[in-house]
Each structure stands twice: as structure tokens, then as C-alpha cells.
Design an enzyme around this catalytic site. Structure first.
Site, mmCIF file in Angstrom:
data_model
loop_
_atom_site.group_PDB
_atom_site.id
_atom_site.type_symbol
_atom_site.label_atom_id
_atom_site.label_comp_id
_atom_site.label_asym_id
_atom_site.label_seq_id
_atom_site.Cartn_x
_atom_site.Cartn_y
_atom_site.Cartn_z
ATOM 1 N N ASP A 409 -4.283 -4.368 34.272
ATOM 2 C CA ASP A 409 -5.159 -3.467 33.503
ATOM 3 C C ASP A 409 -6.428 -3.086 34.263
ATOM 4 O O ASP A 409 -7.526 -3.086 33.704
ATOM 5 C CB ASP A 409 -5.542 -4.084 32.153
ATOM 6 C CG ASP A 409 -4.371 -4.194 31.199
ATOM 7 O OD1 ASP A 409 -3.245 -3.876 31.613
ATOM 8 O OD2 ASP A 409 -4.567 -4.610 30.052
ATOM 9 N N ASP A 430 0.476 -2.665 34.634
ATOM 10 C CA ASP A 430 -0.145 -1.640 33.788
ATOM 11 C C ASP A 430 -1.538 -1.271 34.293
ATOM 12 O O ASP A 430 -2.475 -1.124 33.509
ATOM 13 C CB ASP A 430 -0.260 -2.125 32.333
ATOM 14 C CG ASP A 430 1.073 -2.515 31.721
ATOM 15 O OD1 ASP A 430 2.105 -2.038 32.210
ATOM 16 O OD2 ASP A 430 1.080 -3.302 30.761
ATOM 17 N N ARG A 498 5.805 2.343 32.262
ATOM 18 C CA ARG A 498 6.587 1.940 31.092
ATOM 19 C C ARG A 498 5.871 2.452 29.847
ATOM 20 O O ARG A 498 4.654 2.684 29.862
ATOM 21 C CB ARG A 498 6.762 0.421 31.041
ATOM 22 C CG ARG A 498 5.471 -0.380 30.934
ATOM 23 C CD ARG A 498 5.771 -1.849 30.707
ATOM 24 N NE ARG A 498 4.556 -2.656 30.679
ATOM 25 C CZ ARG A 498 4.512 -3.890 30.184
ATOM 26 N NH1 ARG A 498 5.595 -4.437 29.672
ATOM 27 N NH2 ARG A 498 3.384 -4.580 30.207
ATOM 28 N N TRP A 500 3.881 2.459 26.741
ATOM 29 C CA TRP A 500 3.017 1.657 25.883
ATOM 30 C C TRP A 500 3.124 2.141 24.437
ATOM 31 O O TRP A 500 3.074 1.360 23.496
ATOM 32 C CB TRP A 500 1.580 1.748 26.391
ATOM 33 C CG TRP A 500 0.605 0.853 25.699
ATOM 34 C CD1 TRP A 500 0.886 -0.263 24.966
ATOM 35 C CD2 TRP A 500 -0.814 0.986 25.675
ATOM 36 N NE1 TRP A 500 -0.271 -0.839 24.492
ATOM 37 C CE2 TRP A 500 -1.327 -0.095 24.912
ATOM 38 C CE3 TRP A 500 -1.709 1.907 26.241
ATOM 39 C CZ2 TRP A 500 -2.696 -0.262 24.695
ATOM 40 C CZ3 TRP A 500 -3.068 1.729 26.033
ATOM 41 C CH2 TRP A 500 -3.554 0.661 25.265
#
Length: 594
Positions: A409, A430, A498, A500
Site C-alpha cells: 500500500d 497493492d 486485482r 479491490w
């Protein structure tokens, strides 16, 4: 002591990332609905997607229909074919709409049925605003019940986020008023951006409480979907209005400046040397400036009477602090001495008791924020989970020649319209995530080595409503393995993204992709999950490099190997963020089209 040594070593590891592979030496050149999906007939090789550590669980509620919901046609003769029920039944959340308009009627509020879509939209926004004010007030009342730091952290985020939702809806309502002055009036593209932000804030409150396992604490507020549904109706109706206009901007950035930008400000924005020689404030650790702390300078700027461009020059050095530019602190510009010279670093993480939203080393909320020639690092490390280096919810914000480094993140592109040019961004899981409308142009995206058993995921886009005009575009950039991943590149899977949320939207165009990327390209949210595979939009257009082939990509309905220039053009600076209307004022180079 050991923690201090770890901090120094980790900071050194970030600075050893391959900055020498500069974007300008790599041979670079220079809100729309998702297009209809099409199928691919080539089967991928047998490979199972990994189960990477999730940032947040996907929504457990059934997502709305991905197809557009038709709003009523305008009635030009001034009459209506029914009452408010007739209008509400044209929205995706008709029951919620009818409930609140019936409630207004019961409260003796005289509602005249609208004649046009635009009138109906203003009524919808007003109802959503009223409900947002109530929700914010209810959230504030939870304060005395905060019995531990985790609850306090989640509650504080939710209060600020709902307050911002009120501000976004109020701004939209004022801007849609036909009698509004030119400096207040907004386009329907502006309105869609602000409505998208208002809805994103609600989801962020929910996910923050989940980060710290205190979702039961705020559940009475966040479990009520009425506010989100009301905003969803606004998005749907305004989305139909948007289709009647072309918001693509092709203005030549060398010729165009908005009228509100003064002559001095134009020179200031274009020239980095001028910004350093005549800033409003100087931050320096050697006491040669006005402040030694960046946050102290930002706080001083927040108290100024006039909100024109305010330049803070941050001299070279390592600044160990968290900085935050509040939602009302507009037109702040931070200028450093270079990516490797001016460094802001901190180590907050979810495991340290912060929400993902509030773990950021640098958080930016005020409109038209600009950062140039500096680096932000989150040094929490790969063992600490979600740990943000930069979080931006600043509308019309720009990051130019900025380093952003972390692990999971790293970069939280939370909401609004954003542009990143010639930036270095590194991470593992991510590490570019959020629900802004954002374009990365001529950037270097560096995939780092994750923990054993983990997989790398570059993007996790958070578009939760099919009418939100949000998405991620990576254009004319480079996606490569960082120096710590290269020696063990075959030991880890790396994916472009991907989903979320249900309508996650990512497009990668004219970008170099190295062999670190899995042939599948994209990963489901969790191993074996079918969540959102048919409703996402993951597009690739004219990429190159050993990892760019789409032959073995996933066969989801939501994946698109784009061949049409017209389709690809929907995700450019000119279209996705309407950059031609505001980027020229920043002085940052950009390419509006493909």
C-alpha cells in the site's frame, strides 16, 4: 537502539533503488464508461493465482447491475407524466429515493416534481447532502464511546471523511445551481468527480474500521447504505447528463493558462529555480529557513487569508515526520532539491495502530496540491502490513519528479483527479491503490521483493459504482523489477492488478513491461475467487517488453486487449482527468492524448 539501526538500514535500502534508470533515458515519447467487453479465444497456461495479503475484503453486498441505468428523458413541455415516484423509479436505487422524497412530503416540504433531469439531479444532491449532514452528526456522537486507541483512530477518520462528503455534496449542489457565479459553477464532469469522492469517503470509513478490527464500533453508521445509495442515484443521473457532452480536452499546454492564474504564478509554476529563489516559506534543518519542520510551514500556510498559490521550499535533508495538508488548505506547492536530496520519511502502519488512510507519511487533501523534486518513504517494512508513503485526495493535484517508496500500500490515490509525471514508485502488494481518476505518465514503477509466499500486485483500484468516473491509467512508463527482486525474479509472482471493488478500472498503455510480470497479467482478489471478474475493466494497449504479450492473459470478461485507438483514447490525460483544462496551470509537462 535496534529499531533506530533498522530504520537507518531500511532508509538506505530505499535510496539504493535504481534511480539511475531515469525515465527520460528510457526512450519515452512524451471519465468514461467502460467499452463493451469482448472475448479472447486463446487459453492461458495452467497457473493458479496466489492468495496475496488483502488490503481489505471486497464488499459482501451484491453489487449493482454493471449496465447503465437510464434516467428519465427531459420533458420539454413543462409537464410530467407522474409524480416523484415516476422519477425515482428511473434510478438504480429507487426504493431509497422514494423513501426520502416521501419523508420530505410527510414533513410538509412542498416538492414540485421536476421538469428536467438537471432539476431532478439538484433535488437528489440536496437530499443526499441532508442525509450526509445527519450521518456526520451521528458519527461525531460516537466520540465519547472511544475506549481504546484503535476505536479513536477509526472514529477520527470517519468524522473527517463524512465531513468531507458533506463538503463535496455542498460544492456540487452550489456548482449545479444555474444562477451560480462563474467561479462556483461546475461542469457535470466536475460534479461526477466530487460525487465519486463523496461515495468513496463512505467506503474508506468502513475499510478503516476493518483495518483495526473495530467495525462493530461504527457499524450503526456504516451499515446504513442509504447515503451511499443516494449518492449512487446522483452519479447515475449525472452520468446520463455527462454523455451529452464531450469532456475530452486537447488544449496545448504551452499555450493555455486558466484566467485565475496570475502572470507571476505562471512563471513560478513553470520554473523550479524561480520557485526556490522566491518561495513564501523555506524549511531547512540547518536553521537557514523559516522553519525546521515541514508540517510547521504547512500549518502556517493554512492560516493565510488568501488561498492563491503558496510555495514552500524544502531544502535538502532527511525529514522524519508525518505531514498533512488539510482539505481546506488549497494551492500548496512543496518544492525540494531533488528526489535523492529532499526526503520525508516515517514508519506508520496498520500494525502500529493506524488505519491505512492515516498511516501515510504524506497526506494531501487541499485542492491543486503540487509536489516537485522530493521523495516520500514509509519505512515500516514488509512485516508491518499496510503502510502508506503518500495519500492524496487532492483534486487537480500533481506529483512531478517525486519518489514514493514502501512495501504494501505504498501510494494511496484515494480520490479526485490526480497526475503523476516522471515519478518513481516502488512496493510489493497493492502498492498503487485507491479510487481517484489518475494518470501516471513517464513514470518508473519498481516491483520490490515481497515476503516469502507472497505475490506482488501493482494496482488495486477501488471503483465501487459503475457511474464513478474513476480509474488508473499507466501511460508511457516502465514497469520493472527493483534491484532486490531481480536476482530472485522467478521465485515470486507479480501481477498488474486485482479488483479491490466490483468495477475496478485500470488501463496500461504504451508502457514497457519486463519479465517480472506473470503471463496471466492480472490476479483475482483471492485465490479461486470470481469476485468482479466480469465487471472490472482491465485494458492493455500497445505495450512492449518481455512481459507485455497478451497472448496468455486471463480470459475474464473484464479483460481487454485494446486494439482501437478510440477506446484507448478514453483513458488519456485529456479524457480520464480532463487534464487540458487544469494541468497547464501547474507548469508540469504532459501529453494530453495517446
Amino acid at each position: 537502539m535496534l529499531r533506530g539501526i533498522f530504520h537507518i538500514c531500511l532508509l538506505a535500502s530505499f535510496l539504493l533503488l535504481p534511480f539511475s534508470s531515469a525515465v527520460h533515458d528510457s526512450g519515452f515519447t512524451g471519465g468514461t464508461d467502460a467499452p463493451p467487453p469482448w472475448d479472447h479465444n486463446v487459453s492461458p497456461p495452467p497457473e493458479t493465482a496466489p492468495s496475496p495479503t488483502p488490503t481489505s475484503s471486497p464488499s459482501t453486498t451484491s453489487p449493482p447491475s454493471p449496465g447503465p441505468v437510464a434516467a428519465p428523458s427531459p420533458i420539454n413541455n413543462g409537464s410530467v407524466s407522474g409524480d416523484m415516484t415516476w422519477w425515482c423509479n428511473k434510478t438504480p436505487h429507487a426504493e431509497t429515493c422514494n423513501y426520502y422524497f416521501r419523508k420530505s412530503s410527510q414533513n410538509n416540504i412542498n416538492l414540485r416534481p421536476p421538469r428536467f433531469r438537471s432539476e431532478f439531479l439538484r433535488m437528489l444532491v440536496k437530499v443526499a447532502l441532508d442525509q450526509a449532514v445527519i450521518t456526520h452528526s451521528q458519527t461525531v456522537k460516537f466520540g465519547p464511546s472511544c475506549t481504546n486507541n484503535q476505536r479513536k483512530a477509526a472514529w477520527s477518520d470517519c468524522v473527517n471523511l463524512f465531513q468531507n462528503t458533506v463538503a463535496q455534496l455542498n460544492r456540487t449542489l452550489k456548482g449545479l445551481n444555474p444562477a451560480a457565479s462563474s467561479d462556483v459553477k461546475c461542469t457535470d464532469f466536475d460534479a461526477q468527480t466530487w460525487l465519486s469522492t463523496a461515495q468513496t469517503n463512505i467506503e474508506t470509513c468502513r475499510s478503516g474500521s476493518e483495518d483495526l478490527n473495530v467495525s462493530d464500533f461504527v457499524m450503526p453508521v456504516i451499515s446504513n447504505k442509504n447515503l451511499s445509495d443516494l449518492i449512487g442515484n446522483c452519479l447515475a443521473v449525472n452520468g446520463v447528463l455527462m454523455k451529452q457532452h464531450d469532456h475530452t480536452t486537447t488544449a496545448n499546454h504551452k499555450e493555455y493558462f486558466p484566467s485565475w492564474v496570475s502572470r507571476h504564478e505562471r512563471r513560478l509554476l513553470v520554473s523550479a529555480s524561480l520557485a526556490k529563489s522566491s518561495p513564501h516559506l523555506v524549511v531547512a534543518q540547518d536553521r537557514s529557513g523559516h522553519f525546521r519542520s515541514i508540517q510547521a510551514a504547512i500549518n502556517f500556510a493554512a492560516r493565510r487569508r488568501f488561498k492563491s498559490r503558496f510555495v514552500i521550499y524544502v531544502k535538502k535533508g532527511v525529514y522524519r515526520e508525518n505531514i498533512d495538508v488539510g482539505n481546506d488548505n488549497h494551492n500548496i506547492m512543496l518544492v525540494g532539491d531533488g528526489e535523492r536530496k529532499t526526503i520525508i520519511t516515517s514508519g506508520r502502519s496498520v500494525q502500529h495502530g493506524y488505519t491505512t488512510y492515516n498511516s501515510a507519511t504524506g497526506g494531501f487533501g487541499g485542492q491543486r496540491f503540487v509536489a516537485k523534486d522530493m521523495t516520500f518513504i514509509n519505512t515500516a517494512g514488509p512485516l508491518r502490513g499496510q503502510a502508506v508513503a503518500v495519500r492524496s485526495s487532492s483534486d487537480l493535484s500533481v506529483f512531478y519528479r517525486v519518489g514514493i517508496h514502501g512495501f504494501q500500500d505504498t501510494l494511496y490515490i484515494h480520490s479526485q483527479r490526480q497526475f503523476f509525471r516522471e515519478c518513481y514508485i516502488s512496493g510489493t502488494i497493492d502498492f498503487i491503490f485507491g479510487n481517484a481518476a489518475v494518470v501516471f505518465q513517464n513514470c518508473m514503477i519498481l516491483v520490490r521483493r515481497p515476503l516469502h509466499g507472497q505475490a506482488n500486485i501493482i494496482t488495486a483500484q477501488g471503483r465501487g459504482d459503475p457511474f464513478q468516473n474513476t480509474g488508473i491509467t499507466i501511460h508511457s512508463s516502465r514497469i520493472i523489477a527493483a534491484s532486490d527482486l531481480k536476482p530472485v525474479i522467478r521465485a515470486y509472482k507479480t501481477y498488474l492488478g486485482r479488483p479491490w471493488q466490483a468495477y475496478s478500472r485500470v488501463t496500461i498503455m504504451k508502457t514497457y513491461i519486463d519479465n517480472s510480470i506473470s503471463p496471466l497479467g492480472w490476479s483475482p482478489w483471492l485465490r479461486g475467487s470470481n469476485f468482479a471478474l466480469n465487471t472490472v475493466f482491465y485494458g492493455e494497449y500497445k505495450n512492449f517488453g518481455p512481459g507485455s504479450s497478451t497472448r496468455w492473459r486471463v480470459r475474464w470478461k473484464g479483460f481487454h486487449a485494446i486494439t482501437s485507438t478510440a477506446v484507448a483514447s478514453r483513458f488519456t490525460v485529456g479524457s480520464l482527468i480532463a487534464g487540458g483544462s487544469w494541468l497547464p496551470a501547474t507548469g508540469v509537462p504532459f501529453k494530453s492524448g495517446l
